[in-house]
Scaffold this active site. Sequence first.
Site: not given
Ligand SMILES: NC(=O)c1ccc[n+]([C@@H]2O[C@H](COP(=O)([O-])OP(=O)(O)OC[C@H]3O[C@@H](n4cnc5c(N)ncnc54)[C@H](OP(=O)(O)O)[C@@H]3O)[C@@H](O)[C@H]2O)c1
Length: 283
Positions: A49, A107
Amino acid sequence: MQTVKLNNGVEVPILGFGTFQITDSKEAEQAVIDAIKAGYRHIDTAQSYMNEEAVGKGIANSGVAREEIFLTTKIWVENVSYDGVMASFQRSLDRLGVDYVDLLLLHQPYNDVYGAWRAMEELQADGKIKAIGISNFAVDRAVDLAEFNKVTPQVDQIEINPFQQQAENIAALKEEGIMVEAWAPFAEGKNGIFQNEILTTIGNKYGKSVAQVIVRWLVEQDIIVLTKSVNPDRMAQNLDIFDFSLTDEDKAQIATLNAGASQFFSHADPAMIKWMAGRRMDV
Ligand SMILES: NC(=O)c1ccc[n+]([C@@H]2O[C@H](COP(=O)([O-])OP(=O)(O)OC[C@H]3O[C@@H](n4cnc5c(N)ncnc54)[C@H](OP(=O)(O)O)[C@@H]3O)[C@@H](O)[C@H]2O)c1
């Protein structure tokens, strides 16, 4: 905050704050400070990240003691070997400015995962990591790792959202004593998830948003949920899910949304494996 217990007794706050795609260092530091202020005590980052330093600064400047925070980082593919974990874990600690992490994950299920796992077992025995786990491992790979090593993974962090529900995989991982964490619970907004009619209708019954319905749906399955937001109101919203419950009818409706496929890519796609193998992230 509700917690869940891993197979080695370590307790984890069931809601965690994700930091993927927050690469600007000022923004990442501020997001972590805001998240901790909103009530998060669980922060998820990764070598890939490119924000471990900023995340560490956010924790240090949050006004909350390090020991109060459950901190996860992940070993990127290029470092997945015995020596790679030993060397790069120390670099992660240095960047984070901490002397232990609560959870270290592999990862991706590629490269020398056996050598890497043995290094993680040793670091855990030395007290430098409280829990060790994997991410994006299919159940068969997880069981194989567990059967031929000392420590069964404490966690598998996988994509779970209403379009990729993974019910069978979740049940199989739990059967092995492996706790499940959900990444991209909102599918990063793909496929119109925040406007989805079924999720909106369910939310309206309880005065809750689509995001809150999704987080609640996961928590009711005892899944650790990682949500990302850079907006303090949405951070708070994503934590405010402990004052309502879903009915069986709600859950049956959500079950109909399952497309049974990743919203991103398949971890079994050779082209993706080659792409990840070529990415140098720990620089
Ligand atoms: N292990 C892996 O391979 C892997 C892969 C992907 C992710 N991850 C982990 O999982 C975490 C979460 O997944 P992600 O970041 O990919 O996606 P996510 O949490 O599914 O979605 C994030 C998106 O949703 C928006 N959002 C968040 N809360 C909201 C709400 N209440 N209403 C409307 N929009 C909202 C955010 O925008 P704003 O920021 O503008 O609010 C952002 O665009 C990551 O940050 C990471 O730590 C791990």
